[in-house]
Motif scaffolding. Structure first.
Motif, PDB file in Angstrom:
ATOM      1  N   LEU A 117     -17.072   1.617  -4.721  1.00 53.14           N
ATOM      2  CA  LEU A 117     -18.189   0.869  -4.300  1.00 53.14           C
ATOM      3  C   LEU A 117     -18.031   1.057  -2.596  1.00 53.14           C
ATOM      4  N   GLN A 118     -17.071   2.183  -2.437  1.00 52.18           N
ATOM      5  CA  GLN A 118     -17.074   2.485  -1.214  1.00 52.18           C
ATOM      6  C   GLN A 118     -16.715   1.703  -0.045  1.00 52.18           C
ATOM      7  N   ILE A 119     -15.551   0.846  -0.077  1.00 47.03           N
ATOM      8  CA  ILE A 119     -15.234  -0.395   0.856  1.00 47.03           C
ATOM      9  C   ILE A 119     -13.946   0.164   1.342  1.00 47.03           C
ATOM     10  N   PRO A 120     -13.869   0.825   2.467  1.00 48.98           N
ATOM     11  CA  PRO A 120     -12.904   1.288   2.944  1.00 48.98           C
ATOM     12  C   PRO A 120     -11.581   0.223   3.390  1.00 48.98           C
ATOM     13  N   TYR A 121     -11.997  -0.777   3.916  1.00 45.00           N
ATOM     14  CA  TYR A 121     -11.160  -1.685   4.295  1.00 45.00           C
ATOM     15  C   TYR A 121     -10.242  -2.285   3.166  1.00 45.00           C
ATOM     16  N   VAL A 122     -10.819  -2.618   1.866  1.00 41.04           N
ATOM     17  CA  VAL A 122     -10.237  -3.072   0.836  1.00 41.04           C
ATOM     18  C   VAL A 122      -9.240  -1.911   0.418  1.00 41.04           C
ATOM     19  N   LYS A 123      -9.714  -0.476   0.425  1.00 41.02           N
ATOM     20  CA  LYS A 123      -8.905   0.696  -0.016  1.00 41.02           C
ATOM     21  C   LYS A 123      -7.522   0.661   0.821  1.00 41.02           C
ATOM     22  N   GLU A 124      -7.771   0.483   2.305  1.00 42.11           N
ATOM     23  CA  GLU A 124      -6.697   0.340   3.082  1.00 42.11           C
ATOM     24  C   GLU A 124      -5.674  -0.804   2.846  1.00 42.11           C
ATOM     25  N   TYR A 125      -6.284  -1.895   2.529  1.00 45.93           N
ATOM     26  CA  TYR A 125      -5.208  -2.962   2.141  1.00 45.93           C
ATOM     27  C   TYR A 125      -4.273  -2.691   0.779  1.00 45.93           C
ATOM     28  N   CYS A 126      -5.139  -1.981  -0.091  1.00 46.38           N
ATOM     29  CA  CYS A 126      -4.548  -1.510  -1.448  1.00 46.38           C
ATOM     30  C   CYS A 126      -3.336  -0.555  -1.021  1.00 46.38           C
ATOM     31  N   SER A 127      -3.643   0.380  -0.090  1.00 43.15           N
ATOM     32  CA  SER A 127      -2.563   1.200   0.176  1.00 43.15           C
ATOM     33  C   SER A 127      -1.245   0.788   0.838  1.00 43.15           C
ATOM     34  N   LYS A 128      -1.634  -0.410   1.905  1.00 46.25           N
ATOM     35  CA  LYS A 128      -0.491  -1.079   2.602  1.00 46.25           C
ATOM     36  C   LYS A 128       0.210  -1.875   1.224  1.00 46.25           C
ATOM     37  N   PHE A 129      -0.426  -2.602   0.563  1.00 46.02           N
ATOM     38  CA  PHE A 129       0.165  -3.240  -0.624  1.00 46.02           C
ATOM     39  C   PHE A 129       1.167  -2.448  -1.349  1.00 46.02           C
ATOM     40  N   LEU A 130       0.669  -1.195  -1.730  1.00 46.49           N
ATOM     41  CA  LEU A 130       1.654  -0.520  -2.665  1.00 46.49           C
ATOM     42  C   LEU A 130       2.750   0.252  -1.623  1.00 46.49           C
ATOM     43  N   PHE A 143       1.641   6.760  -8.144  1.00 50.13           N
ATOM     44  CA  PHE A 143       1.446   8.192  -7.884  1.00 50.13           C
ATOM     45  C   PHE A 143       0.214   8.565  -8.430  1.00 50.13           C
ATOM     46  N   THR A 144      -0.259   8.280  -9.580  1.00 46.23           N
ATOM     47  CA  THR A 144      -1.484   8.668 -10.265  1.00 46.23           C
ATOM     48  C   THR A 144      -2.792   8.397  -9.525  1.00 46.23           C
ATOM     49  N   PHE A 145      -2.688   6.988  -9.055  1.00 48.57           N
ATOM     50  CA  PHE A 145      -3.971   6.409  -8.429  1.00 48.57           C
ATOM     51  C   PHE A 145      -3.881   7.084  -6.967  1.00 48.57           C
ATOM     52  N   ALA A 146      -2.924   7.137  -6.501  1.00 51.07           N
ATOM     53  CA  ALA A 146      -2.814   7.673  -5.001  1.00 51.07           C
ATOM     54  C   ALA A 146      -3.163   9.040  -4.817  1.00 51.07           C
ATOM     55  N   ARG A 147      -2.960   9.855  -5.890  1.00 52.27           N
ATOM     56  CA  ARG A 147      -3.426  11.427  -5.863  1.00 52.27           C
ATOM     57  C   ARG A 147      -4.982  11.391  -6.087  1.00 52.27           C
ATOM     58  N   MET A 148      -5.496  10.386  -7.092  1.00 50.98           N
ATOM     59  CA  MET A 148      -6.887  10.271  -7.223  1.00 50.98           C
ATOM     60  C   MET A 148      -7.764  10.036  -6.095  1.00 50.98           C
ATOM     61  N   TYR A 149      -7.253   8.864  -5.311  1.00 49.18           N
ATOM     62  CA  TYR A 149      -7.722   8.487  -4.017  1.00 49.18           C
ATOM     63  C   TYR A 149      -7.389   9.112  -2.738  1.00 49.18           C
ATOM     64  N   HIS A 150      -6.500  10.137  -2.876  1.00 46.68           N
ATOM     65  CA  HIS A 150      -6.156  10.630  -1.494  1.00 46.68           C
ATOM     66  C   HIS A 150      -5.584   9.905  -0.521  1.00 46.68           C
ATOM     67  N   LEU A 151      -4.623   8.909  -1.070  1.00 44.13           N
ATOM     68  CA  LEU A 151      -3.699   8.191  -0.333  1.00 44.13           C
ATOM     69  C   LEU A 151      -2.315   8.748  -0.061  1.00 44.13           C
ATOM     70  N   THR A 152      -2.361   9.733   1.051  1.00 49.19           N
ATOM     71  CA  THR A 152      -1.204  10.825   1.188  1.00 49.19           C
ATOM     72  C   THR A 152       0.110  10.048   1.412  1.00 49.19           C
ATOM     73  N   GLU A 153       0.281   9.005   2.145  1.00 44.14           N
ATOM     74  CA  GLU A 153       1.465   8.107   2.465  1.00 44.14           C
ATOM     75  C   GLU A 153       2.029   7.378   0.887  1.00 44.14           C
ATOM     76  N   VAL A 154       0.921   6.913   0.161  1.00 50.62           N
ATOM     77  CA  VAL A 154       1.377   6.365  -1.003  1.00 50.62           C
ATOM     78  C   VAL A 154       1.962   7.395  -2.111  1.00 50.62           C
ATOM     79  N   VAL A 155       1.450   8.887  -2.155  1.00 52.73           N
ATOM     80  CA  VAL A 155       1.689   9.515  -2.754  1.00 52.73           C
ATOM     81  C   VAL A 155       3.372   9.945  -2.592  1.00 52.73           C
ATOM     82  N   LYS A 156       3.376  10.258  -1.361  1.00 55.11           N
ATOM     83  CA  LYS A 156       5.003  10.442  -0.890  1.00 55.11           C
ATOM     84  C   LYS A 156       5.757   9.688  -1.144  1.00 55.11           C
ATOM     85  N   ARG A 157       5.574   8.098  -0.859  1.00 53.69           N
ATOM     86  CA  ARG A 157       6.545   7.052  -1.265  1.00 53.69           C
ATOM     87  C   ARG A 157       6.568   6.993  -2.768  1.00 53.69           C
ATOM     88  N   SER A 158       5.623   7.489  -3.366  1.00 51.62           N
ATOM     89  CA  SER A 158       5.762   7.185  -5.012  1.00 51.62           C
ATOM     90  C   SER A 158       6.625   8.239  -5.467  1.00 51.62           C
TER      91      SER A 158
END
Length: 547
Positions: A117-130, A143-158
């Motif tokens: 739905l292209q709601i960046p605020y919610v995406k940011e909150y999901c990233s912070k939660f992870l 790891f799977t979702f972060a790679r899919m949705y380009h969450l660089t910090e989450v990829v590295k931490r996972s």
């Protein structure tokens, strides 16, 4: 006279939360009376009334949908696929209240919905939660979702969490369900820790979870392993026991190459053989494999053949039993390598006199078995270096001499020999039970054979059964079966053999053409034996140690 009045203007800024209050009121009404709602969002399992202007303000997806250029601007109903009513309800609440409740159970579905739905605020909150809640339970999906949705910090931490908990994660179903690209990405992490043995286990586990559909991916994943980080022992076991490796030419060739040129710090730097005695000489010679030259370093105290030899602590050769000046002996002598004076010392004698028997070392304990006689001997004993004493252990099921014995996978194995007749039988001894058990017999009877451990398997070389043999057989302890290997170039009986740096060497022996001086080497890359120089004088029932 003119009168001019100057008015000084003043300004003040005021703020109010009326925007949030308005949204809250609209949210209450949309859920109750649907007042002023002009669109219904339909999911597969629920409907939501909403306002196009509010949705467009928060979501680029809806903004484009309701723009004048979009046909759907005229529609009052919009169907959204792939987002459940529970997740849509959470996202709607956020749009109208700026509040959302994330949990480990819903965060990935909310993330997928916010992306769609292209709601960046919610995406940011999901990233912070992870990032704040990363653990072994979340890391694989993260790891799977972060790679899919380009969450660089989450990829590295996972990634870090996965490698920290890899052995635990291998047992989880969601690991086995990882996609090929995600697993490949893990294998290609540049700064991953030294855990390639665990990664290999992960690879084979993942492939075998859906073997038919995944087996063709093995080579692509395997080539990303850093073979230099795999221990020599692990490679030694791996290359011969995993069918996936052996069926792939590229994989097996890479592994065998690593075995042939292992890291210096993983194995001893062996490049020479020591040959002691034999039926026709009592010389002790050192043969250098690189120069293919031999030199006599001393003579044994007496003419000695049919003995058995092992190495102790890498600096002492131990020569046991055999025939000394034609008589069977229980004598045990040690010869020091450093300095290479080969000074001789005496050790406690065996409990029995033995010739044409076999010996090996397992966990720093010396084991000997059998001896030559009309029916062979079933007697076995061990030498405990801590107590400095020999003691009897369980007997062989079949008396034998002229046989071979090796240590493999924390057990002892004997094969072949002579016990009233030429033998094809083989046995396995477990020190924890003190019992010898029969294992499958070789395909051919063999006495005077060589028996070595090579790449995690037991190899029987040559021998005699009425004919001098050039054939070889390979025993796989995992499958419990013997298969023929590449034949020797020369049939040999009473030869000696050793393994150095991933290659087998067989020296001397005799056949119907007489005593042999030739040496053969088995190259696993070529899968064949090649002649490799000569050693004078000929060696028959000599003892060989690698140094």
């Amino acid at each position: 006279m003119s009168f001019e009045s100057t008015i000084q203007q003043q300004s003040m800024d005021f703020s109010s939360n009326h925007a949030l209050e308005i949204l809250n009121k609209m949210n209450v009404e949309r859920k109750s009376t649907q007042a002023f709602c002009d669109v219904t969002i339909k999911t597969d399992d629920g409907d939501f009334s909403a306002h196009k202007c509010v949705l467009s303000a928060f979501s680029e997806f809806y903004s484009k949908m309701f723009s004048s250029e979009m046909k759907k601007k005229l529609e009052n109903e919009v169907s959204i696929k792939g987002v459940s009513s529970d997740i849509m309800d959470l996202i709607m609440e956020f749009i109208y209240t700026c509040k959302i409740t994330l949990t480990t159970d819903n965060v990935f579905d909310v993330l997928a919905g916010s992306e769609q739905l292209q709601i960046p605020y919610v995406k940011e909150y999901c990233s912070k939660f992870l990032l704040d809640n990363m653990n072994e339970t979340l890391c694989l999906n993260a790891f799977t979702f972060a790679r899919m949705y380009h969450l660089t910090e989450v990829v590295k931490r996972s990634e870090e969490c996965i490698f920290d908990n890899l052995l635990v994660l291998l047992k989880k179903d969601n690991f086995k369900s990882l996609g090929l690209n995600d697993l490949l990405a893990l294998f290609q992490v540049n700064e991953r820790p030294d855990c390639d043995e665990d990664l290999y286990d992960a690879l084979t586990l993942w492939i075998k979870h859906d073997l038919e559909n995944r087996k063709n991916n093995f080579c692509e994943l395997f080539k990303n392993l850093c073979l230099e980080n795999l221990s020599f022992c692990f490679l030694n076991e791996l290359v011969v026991t995993e069918e996936l490796v052996m069926k792939c030419h590229r994989c097996s060739k890479a592994l065998i190459s690593s075995l042939i040129s292992p890291p210096k710090d993983t194995i001893e730097d062996l490049s020479r053989f020591v040959l002691m005695g034999g039926e026709v000489t009592n010389d002790v010679i050192i043969w250098d494999m690189q120069t293919q030259q031999s030199s006599i370093v001393r003579k044994l105290n007496c003419k000695r053949c049919a003995s058995a030899a092992i190495t102790l602590d890498g600096n002492q050769l131990c020569l046991m039993g055999g025939k000394a000046n034609g008589k069977i002996t229980d004598l045990v002598e040690g010869y020091y390598l450093e300095p290479e004076s080969f000074e001789c010392v005496l050790h406690p004698c065996m409990l029995e006199r033995r010739s044409y028997f076999a010996a090996c070392v397992l966990n720093d304990i010396i084991y000997v078995s059998g001896s030559s006689s009309a029916e062979g001997s079933s007697s076995c004993e061990l030498f405990d270096r801590k107590s400095n004493k020999w003691s009897k252990i369980g007997k062989l099921n079949k008396g034998r001499g002229y046989h071979g014995m090796v240590a493999l996978n924390e057990k002892l194995y004997v094969a072949g020999g002579f016990g009233g007749q030429n033998l094809s039988s083989a046995e396995c001894f477990d020190p924890s039970t003190n019992v010898w058990k029969q294992i499958p017999s070789m395909n051919e009877r063999r006495q005077g054979l060589c028996l070595v451990v090579f790449l995690g398997k037991m190899i029987a070389l040559g021998g005699y059964n009425g004919n001098y043999l050039s054939s070889t057989e390979i025993y796989n302890p995992k499958t419990g079966s013997w298969l023929y290997g590449a034949p020797l170039n020369v049939a040999r009986y009473g030869a000696c053999a050793g393994v150095v740096n991933g290659k087998i060497y067989v020296i001397g022996g005799k056949n119907n053409q007489g005593l042999l001086t030739s040496v053969e080497m088995y190259d696993p890359v070529l899968g064949a034996w090649e002649l490799f120089g000569n050693i004078e004088p000929a060696r028959v029932f000599s003892s060989l140690i690698c140094i």
